[in-house]
Enzyme design. Structure first.
Site, PDB file in Angstrom:
ATOM      1  CE  LYS A 183      -4.453  -1.515   1.635  1.00  0.00           C
ATOM      2  NZ  LYS A 183      -5.515  -1.409   2.618  1.00  0.00           N
ATOM      3  CE  LYS A 210      -6.295  -7.438  -2.024  1.00  0.00           C
ATOM      4  NZ  LYS A 210      -6.202  -7.049  -0.616  1.00  0.00           N
ATOM      5  CE  LYS A 248     -13.527  -2.214   0.273  1.00  0.00           C
ATOM      6  NZ  LYS A 248     -13.342  -1.884   1.682  1.00  0.00           N
TER       7      LYS A 248
HETATM    8  P1  AMP Z   1     -11.307  -4.569   3.020  1.00  0.00           P
HETATM    9  O1  AMP Z   1     -12.163  -4.185   1.900  1.00  0.00           O
HETATM   10  O2  AMP Z   1      -9.847  -4.449   2.712  1.00  0.00           O
HETATM   11  O3  AMP Z   1     -11.691  -3.953   4.330  1.00  0.00           O
HETATM   12  O4  AMP Z   1     -11.541  -6.144   3.198  1.00  0.00           O
HETATM   13  C1  AMP Z   1     -12.673  -6.681   3.807  1.00  0.00           C
HETATM   14  C2  AMP Z   1     -12.591  -8.187   3.814  1.00  0.00           C
HETATM   15  O5  AMP Z   1     -12.641  -8.676   2.460  1.00  0.00           O
HETATM   16  C3  AMP Z   1     -11.282  -8.736   4.411  1.00  0.00           C
HETATM   17  O6  AMP Z   1     -11.567  -9.895   5.173  1.00  0.00           O
HETATM   18  C4  AMP Z   1     -10.456  -9.078   3.209  1.00  0.00           C
HETATM   19  O7  AMP Z   1      -9.548 -10.124   3.469  1.00  0.00           O
HETATM   20  C5  AMP Z   1     -11.518  -9.525   2.209  1.00  0.00           C
HETATM   21  N1  AMP Z   1     -11.087  -9.308   0.803  1.00  0.00           N
HETATM   22  C6  AMP Z   1     -10.783  -8.119   0.231  1.00  0.00           C
HETATM   23  N2  AMP Z   1     -10.434  -8.293  -1.064  1.00  0.00           N
HETATM   24  C7  AMP Z   1     -10.508  -9.634  -1.299  1.00  0.00           C
HETATM   25  C8  AMP Z   1     -10.279 -10.459  -2.465  1.00  0.00           C
HETATM   26  N3  AMP Z   1      -9.897  -9.934  -3.622  1.00  0.00           N
HETATM   27  N4  AMP Z   1     -10.467 -11.791  -2.333  1.00  0.00           N
HETATM   28  C9  AMP Z   1     -10.871 -12.336  -1.153  1.00  0.00           C
HETATM   29  N5  AMP Z   1     -11.107 -11.621  -0.037  1.00  0.00           N
HETATM   30  C10 AMP Z   1     -10.929 -10.289  -0.091  1.00  0.00           C
END
Ligand code: AMP
Ligand code: TRP
Length: 333
Positions: free
Chosen positions: A114, A198, A201
């Site tokens: 990041k 990956k 967002k």
């Molecule tokens: P975040 O949007 O970073 O707060 O992530 C929220 C949850 O979604 C966390 O448990 C992440 O590990 C999961 N997550 C985010 N992106 C992915 C992805 N591309 N594949 C699987 N899990 C994800």
């Protein structure tokens, strides 16, 4: 055994299929088991580790709550709240930052990704982010944390912090080292444009992800444009290691249909990608459109969402401040 579940999602907009399949779908299953005590947190303090527009942040907090509910989390069964409303999180994070070691944080790969090339310009918060995450988890004596694969390292750090705290202050098992709950398969959904990256967002191209608020036509178009290779559909699981885009799309299909990858491969073996993509679009539309419609409906019910957060934060605050009081005592404050 009663499982105490805690997980967090950042309110940074564009919740996508990776969030759903990697994390939120698992939250829903855990929420549906009456044996579990679940807490799902909208981690707004984590979101500000990179700059946020306050108006957008507020909107995204409510949208995240709407998404939880639209996906099937029942606010009557689980606590839903936003992190900034329970001040114990920030305070515990400070105390734990005096327990955690620089060397441990220096190993965190998410910070490296990041912060990018210019680490000097990253916020201190982005660097110490996993300590706040440990505070979130440890304040509630959490036993299990459902997350996507990318959070595994942060959870290991959380366990290290808990153990060091317990050792340093000679309070055996006071902070509970949590177990990660990471799906065995499909724990990392990749970008539709690059099967080695990956789904995220923050990726600039919206074509790289299926958002949980997408319309039918957008989903169909994104799958049509999703990157594939020139070969027909694979006929064995071994082939997938060399074909990241095929692997990702087959993984998405399998996860949505609750099928093993082997079954999906044998269903489509040797066929054209276009045929597979038609079926995949259909499955995605069937799954995502009801969620998307529900999110759009709920977002308009601002008072309802605010009320869920208020009630949730009252309950969470009670639990977290009790634990913090005990921490104060242990510290000698
Ligand atoms: P975040 O949007 O970073 O707060 O992530 C929220 C949850 O979604 C966390 O448990 C992440 O590990 C999961 N997550 C985010 N992106 C992915 C992805 N591309 N594949 C699987 N899990 C994800
Ligand atoms: N760091 C997690 C992410 O980026 C979000 C998060 C914050 C979290 N606090 C947490 C996840 C506690 C699980 C438990 O996805």
């Amino acid at each position: 055994m009663v499982k105490k579940i805690f997980s967090g999602v950042q309110p940074t907009g564009n919740l996508h299929l990776g969030n759903y399949l990697g994390a939120i779908k698992n939250f829903v299953d855990l929420n549906n088991d009456s044996q579990n005590h679940c807490i799902f947190c909208v981690v707004d303090l984590h979101a500000i580790t990179v700059s946020q527009d306050p108006k957008e942040l507020k909107k995204n907090i409510l949208e995240t709550v709407a998404t939880f509910i639209a996906c099937g989390i029942d606010p009557k069964k689980s606590i839903i709240f936003n992190q900034s409303q329970v001040s114990a999180h920030s305070e515990a994070a400070w105390i734990l930052s005096c327990v955690a070691r620089m060397g441990w944080l220096n190993r965190m790969t998410q910070f490296k990704e990041k912060a990018g090339k210019d680490k000097e310009k990253a916020s201190i918060g982005l660097y110490s982010y996993p300590i706040l995450m440990a505070a979130d988890i440890l304040l509630y004596d959490t036993t299990h944390v459902p997350v996507g694969d990318d959070q595994k390292q942060h959870l290991e750090l959380c366990r290290d912090i808990a153990q060091k705290f317990n050792n340093d202050f000679k309070v055996e098992n006071f902070l509970v080292a949590p177990e990660p709950l990471i799906q065995r398969e499909f724990s990392r959904i990749m970008s539709l444009k690059d099967g080695t990256k990956k789904m995220s967002k923050s990726e600039l191209s919206d074509l790289s992800r299926i958002n949980l608020t997408d319309e039918k036509e957008q989903i169909i178009n994104k799958i049509k444009k999703a990157k594939t290779d020139i070969m027909p559909m694979p006929s064995s699981i071994e082939e997938l290691s060399q074909r990241p885009e095929a692997k990702n799309l087959i993984g998405i299909y399998s996860s949505l249909c609750s099928l093993s990858v082997e079954k999906t491969i044998s269903q489509f073996s040797g066929k054209n990608f276009s045929e597979f993509k038609n079926d995949l679009s259909q499955i995605l539309v069937d799954k995502i459109i009801p969620i998307s419609n529900e999110i759009k409906k709920l977002i308009k019910e601002k008072h309802y969402l605010d009320d869920i957060l208020l009630k949730g934060s009252e309950k969470a605050d009670k639990m977290a401040s009790e634990k913090l009081k005990k921490i104060h005592k242990i510290m000698g404050f």
